[in-house]
Design an enzyme around this catalytic site. Structure first.
Site, PDB file in Angstrom:
ATOM      1  N   SER A   1      46.521  40.410  39.917  1.00 34.69           N
ATOM      2  CA  SER A   1      45.074  40.288  39.748  1.00 34.69           C
ATOM      3  C   SER A   1      44.654  38.833  39.896  1.00 34.69           C
ATOM      4  CB  SER A   1      44.704  40.768  38.337  1.00 34.69           C
ATOM      5  OG  SER A   1      43.374  40.424  38.031  1.00 34.69           O
TER       6      SER A   1
ATOM      7  N   TYR B   1      46.047  40.522  28.846  1.00 33.76           N
ATOM      8  CA  TYR B   1      46.164  41.344  30.056  1.00 33.76           C
ATOM      9  C   TYR B   1      46.591  40.474  31.239  1.00 33.76           C
ATOM     10  CZ  TYR B   1      44.613  43.376  34.459  1.00 33.76           C
ATOM     11  OH  TYR B   1      44.559  43.783  35.774  1.00 33.76           O
TER      12      TYR B   1
ATOM     13  N   LYS C   1      50.218  40.120  33.765  1.00 38.48           N
ATOM     14  CA  LYS C   1      50.327  40.053  35.239  1.00 38.48           C
ATOM     15  C   LYS C   1      51.089  38.791  35.653  1.00 38.48           C
ATOM     16  CE  LYS C   1      48.042  43.795  36.197  1.00 38.48           C
ATOM     17  NZ  LYS C   1      48.760  44.964  36.684  1.00 38.48           N
TER      18      LYS C   1
HETATM   19  P1  NAD Z   1      43.566  52.666  36.421  1.00 43.60           P
HETATM   20  O1  NAD Z   1      43.638  52.563  34.955  1.00 43.60           O
HETATM   21  O2  NAD Z   1      42.516  53.502  37.038  1.00 43.60           O
HETATM   22  O3  NAD Z   1      44.983  53.143  37.013  1.00 43.60           O
HETATM   23  C1  NAD Z   1      46.203  52.831  36.388  1.00 43.60           C
HETATM   24  C2  NAD Z   1      46.974  54.136  36.231  1.00 43.60           C
HETATM   25  O4  NAD Z   1      48.217  53.858  35.592  1.00 43.60           O
HETATM   26  C3  NAD Z   1      46.241  55.160  35.350  1.00 43.60           C
HETATM   27  O5  NAD Z   1      46.147  56.383  36.043  1.00 43.60           O
HETATM   28  C4  NAD Z   1      47.112  55.279  34.095  1.00 43.60           C
HETATM   29  O6  NAD Z   1      47.070  56.574  33.559  1.00 43.60           O
HETATM   30  C5  NAD Z   1      48.466  54.884  34.636  1.00 43.60           C
HETATM   31  N1  NAD Z   1      49.387  54.313  33.632  1.00 43.60           N
HETATM   32  C6  NAD Z   1      49.160  53.301  32.749  1.00 43.60           C
HETATM   33  N2  NAD Z   1      50.261  53.062  32.016  1.00 43.60           N
HETATM   34  C7  NAD Z   1      51.214  53.921  32.458  1.00 43.60           C
HETATM   35  C8  NAD Z   1      52.565  54.163  32.082  1.00 43.60           C
HETATM   36  N3  NAD Z   1      53.178  53.487  31.107  1.00 43.60           N
HETATM   37  N4  NAD Z   1      53.256  55.125  32.747  1.00 43.60           N
HETATM   38  C9  NAD Z   1      52.672  55.852  33.720  1.00 43.60           C
HETATM   39  N5  NAD Z   1      51.395  55.672  34.113  1.00 43.60           N
HETATM   40  C10 NAD Z   1      50.682  54.718  33.478  1.00 43.60           C
HETATM   41  O7  NAD Z   1      43.485  51.174  37.007  1.00 43.60           O
HETATM   42  P2  NAD Z   1      43.165  50.670  38.476  1.00 43.60           P
HETATM   43  O8  NAD Z   1      41.818  50.057  38.483  1.00 43.60           O
HETATM   44  O9  NAD Z   1      43.488  51.728  39.462  1.00 43.60           O
HETATM   45  O10 NAD Z   1      44.208  49.482  38.570  1.00 43.60           O
HETATM   46  C11 NAD Z   1      45.504  49.681  39.112  1.00 43.60           C
HETATM   47  C12 NAD Z   1      46.292  48.406  38.902  1.00 43.60           C
HETATM   48  O11 NAD Z   1      45.595  47.310  39.484  1.00 43.60           O
HETATM   49  C13 NAD Z   1      46.507  48.052  37.431  1.00 43.60           C
HETATM   50  O12 NAD Z   1      47.817  47.513  37.295  1.00 43.60           O
HETATM   51  C14 NAD Z   1      45.464  46.975  37.181  1.00 43.60           C
HETATM   52  O13 NAD Z   1      45.862  46.092  36.179  1.00 43.60           O
HETATM   53  C15 NAD Z   1      45.405  46.273  38.536  1.00 43.60           C
HETATM   54  N6  NAD Z   1      44.121  45.613  38.786  1.00 43.60           N
HETATM   55  C16 NAD Z   1      42.951  46.312  38.709  1.00 43.60           C
HETATM   56  C17 NAD Z   1      41.722  45.661  38.927  1.00 43.60           C
HETATM   57  C18 NAD Z   1      40.423  46.399  38.804  1.00 43.60           C
HETATM   58  O14 NAD Z   1      39.382  45.746  38.690  1.00 43.60           O
HETATM   59  N7  NAD Z   1      40.397  47.723  38.830  1.00 43.60           N
HETATM   60  C19 NAD Z   1      41.711  44.301  39.248  1.00 43.60           C
HETATM   61  C20 NAD Z   1      42.919  43.616  39.354  1.00 43.60           C
HETATM   62  C21 NAD Z   1      44.129  44.291  39.129  1.00 43.60           C
HETATM   63  N1  UFG Z   2      28.415  41.387  34.368  1.00 48.50           N
HETATM   64  C1  UFG Z   2      27.146  41.512  33.863  1.00 48.50           C
HETATM   65  N2  UFG Z   2      26.873  42.643  33.129  1.00 48.50           N
HETATM   66  C2  UFG Z   2      27.785  43.617  32.900  1.00 48.50           C
HETATM   67  C3  UFG Z   2      29.081  43.459  33.422  1.00 48.50           C
HETATM   68  C4  UFG Z   2      29.369  42.329  34.159  1.00 48.50           C
HETATM   69  O1  UFG Z   2      26.300  40.650  34.046  1.00 48.50           O
HETATM   70  O2  UFG Z   2      27.466  44.595  32.215  1.00 48.50           O
HETATM   71  C5  UFG Z   2      28.716  40.201  35.186  1.00 48.50           C
HETATM   72  C6  UFG Z   2      29.838  39.338  34.628  1.00 48.50           C
HETATM   73  O3  UFG Z   2      29.335  38.389  33.726  1.00 48.50           O
HETATM   74  C7  UFG Z   2      30.415  38.721  35.921  1.00 48.50           C
HETATM   75  C8  UFG Z   2      30.197  39.815  36.964  1.00 48.50           C
HETATM   76  O4  UFG Z   2      29.183  40.654  36.443  1.00 48.50           O
HETATM   77  O5  UFG Z   2      29.648  37.601  36.290  1.00 48.50           O
HETATM   78  C9  UFG Z   2      31.444  40.654  37.225  1.00 48.50           C
HETATM   79  O6  UFG Z   2      31.942  41.141  35.983  1.00 48.50           O
HETATM   80  P1  UFG Z   2      33.079  42.277  35.917  1.00 48.50           P
HETATM   81  O7  UFG Z   2      33.306  42.579  34.484  1.00 48.50           O
HETATM   82  O8  UFG Z   2      32.721  43.399  36.820  1.00 48.50           O
HETATM   83  O9  UFG Z   2      34.345  41.568  36.587  1.00 48.50           O
HETATM   84  P2  UFG Z   2      35.172  40.274  36.160  1.00 48.50           P
HETATM   85  O10 UFG Z   2      35.216  39.379  37.353  1.00 48.50           O
HETATM   86  O11 UFG Z   2      34.682  39.690  34.908  1.00 48.50           O
HETATM   87  O12 UFG Z   2      36.617  40.875  35.869  1.00 48.50           O
HETATM   88  C10 UFG Z   2      37.230  41.840  36.723  1.00 48.50           C
HETATM   89  C11 UFG Z   2      38.224  42.652  35.911  1.00 48.50           C
HETATM   90  C12 UFG Z   2      39.370  41.784  35.482  1.00 48.50           C
HETATM   91  C13 UFG Z   2      39.986  41.149  36.688  1.00 48.50           C
HETATM   92  C14 UFG Z   2      38.952  40.364  37.460  1.00 48.50           C
HETATM   93  C15 UFG Z   2      39.545  39.818  38.731  1.00 48.50           C
HETATM   94  O13 UFG Z   2      37.596  43.197  34.751  1.00 48.50           O
HETATM   95  O14 UFG Z   2      40.365  42.572  34.887  1.00 48.50           O
HETATM   96  O15 UFG Z   2      37.856  41.226  37.802  1.00 48.50           O
HETATM   97  O16 UFG Z   2      40.187  40.834  39.423  1.00 48.50           O
HETATM   98  F1  UFG Z   2      40.946  40.294  36.299  1.00 48.50           F
END
Ligand code: NAD
Ligand code: UFG
Length: 349
Positions: A124, A148, A152
């Site tokens: 991430s 979190y 990573k």
């Molecule tokens: P998500 O929660 O939708 O998907 C993760 C999946 O992993 C879920 O279906 C959950 O049930 C499963 N899971 C969690 N722990 C588990 C375990 N111990 N065993 C088996 N399954 C398990 O999240 P996502 O948005 O699809 O994100 C996928 C990956 O990408 C995650 O590792 C997350 O940290 C990373 N990531 C997501 C974002 C984002 O904004 N969505 C940004 C950066 C990184």
């Molecule tokens: N924001 C608002 N109102 C809301 C939610 C968000 O104004 O209700 C603003 C935040 O302040 C920020 C922007 O919208 O300026 C984006 O916020 P998000 O929460 O959507 O995303 P972030 O960049 O804060 O964080 C996300 C994930 C993190 C990840 C990061 C980079 O939540 O886990 O992107 O991948 F690490």
């Protein structure tokens, strides 16, 4: 020969499954449904017309992972499974360290045992912490600011150590920026539990009338209009990045980090405007204080992924908003079926 997808029922994993199946890969998918629902699996099958094997398995059970590797000829792993809520990780750090790190250790141990060393890992942009320079390149110093993010960062280091110890490992660390959007079919998308923390799902629930108004966290950043700027990437573009990373890890060895973003920054108010235009819905909002821990501006330098992976994000902000709205309006309550008829083999813990 199959690709194992951990966390394949989740938001990004489900979109990656669709792209991989459409490309012709054989998939074995595992998930424990801690943050997803079984219904997504039949929707992936519906979109692609393809089948795959699914295991309801927790990565914390090494025996269960081992049993999957014994049953299938796995040649690479794409590892999405993990917890991802920043705020929750601050309140419950052990839950995050245990699930994300122990789960990954178990997975790598079993991979090693079965001679599988090709891995694509969901990292991430959060590993960069407070960016000192924009756009962010992969060689920026890392400094995650919450548990979190530290899971990573630690996993990245663990995977680098693995390669030092055994040169057969081939690992892509994919640092996602802000994934949004949904599959163009409107059949799969992001289905957050409770009130969303992230901007896009919050906006779409305001548009749907489920939430009254958007709270805009801060309008005094040094940005185009004072609101926070982020690099939003369509989840289908992101999913395609995994295909490219998979192709690369299968051909090479070593550990490489790649930024997966669009390379462009958009402010909160620009997102509101784009969503209003794409959906035809008004998004009422109110300006609030800055959200603790937020940075003002963050976007990616994507040259490394463009060049080394031959990948570029192609979808526009309008695509991201339109597809989010299609998913939200077609599935106002997300995935609703409590039972689903998927081929799921329960393994002994
Ligand atoms: P998500 O929660 O939708 O998907 C993760 C999946 O992993 C879920 O279906 C959950 O049930 C499963 N899971 C969690 N722990 C588990 C375990 N111990 N065993 C088996 N399954 C398990 O999240 P996502 O948005 O699809 O994100 C996928 C990956 O990408 C995650 O590792 C997350 O940290 C990373 N990531 C997501 C974002 C984002 O904004 N969505 C940004 C950066 C990184
Ligand atoms: N924001 C608002 N109102 C809301 C939610 C968000 O104004 O209700 C603003 C935040 O302040 C920020 C922007 O919208 O300026 C984006 O916020 P998000 O929460 O959507 O995303 P972030 O960049 O804060 O964080 C996300 C994930 C993190 C990840 C990061 C980079 O939540 O886990 O992107 O991948 F690490």
């Amino acid at each position: 020969m199959a690709i194992l997808i951990t966390g394949g029922a989740g938001y990004i994993g489900s979109h990656a499954c669709v792209e991989l199946l459409n490309t012709g890969y054989e998939l074995v998918v595992l998930d424990n449904f801690s943050n997803s629902k079984p219904e997504v699996l039949s929707r992936i099958k519906e979109i692609t017309g393809k089948n795959f094997t699914f295991y309801e398995v927790d990565l914390l059970s090494k025996e269960a992972i081992d049993s999957i590797f014994s049953r299938h000829d796995i040649n690479a792993v794409i590892h999405f499974a993990g917890y991802k809520a920043v705020g929750e990780s601050v309140c419950e750090p052990l839950k995050y360290y245990h699930n994300n790190i122990t789960g990954t250790l178990n997975l790598c141990d079993v991979m090693n045992k079965h001679g599988v060393h090709d891995l694509v890992f969901s990292s991430s942009a959060t590993v960069y912490g407070i960016p000192h320079q924009i756009p962010i390149t992969e060689d920026f110093p890392l400094g995650a600011t919450n548990p979190y993010g530290r899971t990573k960062q630690m996993i990245e280091e663990i995977l680098r150590d693995l390669y030092v110890s055994d040169k057969r490992w081939s690992v892509a660390l994919l640092r996602y920026f802000n994934p949004i959007g949904a599959h163009e079919s409107g059949r799969i998308g992001e289905d957050p539990n409770g009130i969303p923390n992230n901007l896009m799902p919050y906006i779409s629930q305001v548009a749907a009338g489920k939430l009254e108004q958007l709270n805009v966290f801060g309008d005094d950043y040094e940005t185009v209009d004072g609101t926070g700027v982020r690099d939003y990437i369509h989840v289908v573009d992101l999913a395609k990045g995994h295909l490219k990373a998979l192709e690369r890890v299968l051909l090479t060895t070593g550990v490489d980090a790649y930024n997966l973003g669009s390379g462009f920054g958009h402010s909160v108010l620009e997102m509101v405007d784009a969503f209003e235009q794409a959906s035809g819905q008004e998004i009422p909002y109110v300006i609030k204080d800055r959200r603790p821990g937020d940075v003002g501006i963050c976007f990616a330098d994507t040259q490394k992924a463009n060049q080394n992976l031959n990948w570029v994000a192609e979808k526009t902000l309008t695509d991201m908003c339109k597809d989010t709205w299609k998913w939200q309006s077609n599935n106002p309550a997300g995935y609703t079926k409590t039972q689903d008829h998927v081929t799921s083999i329960q393994l002994a813990p």
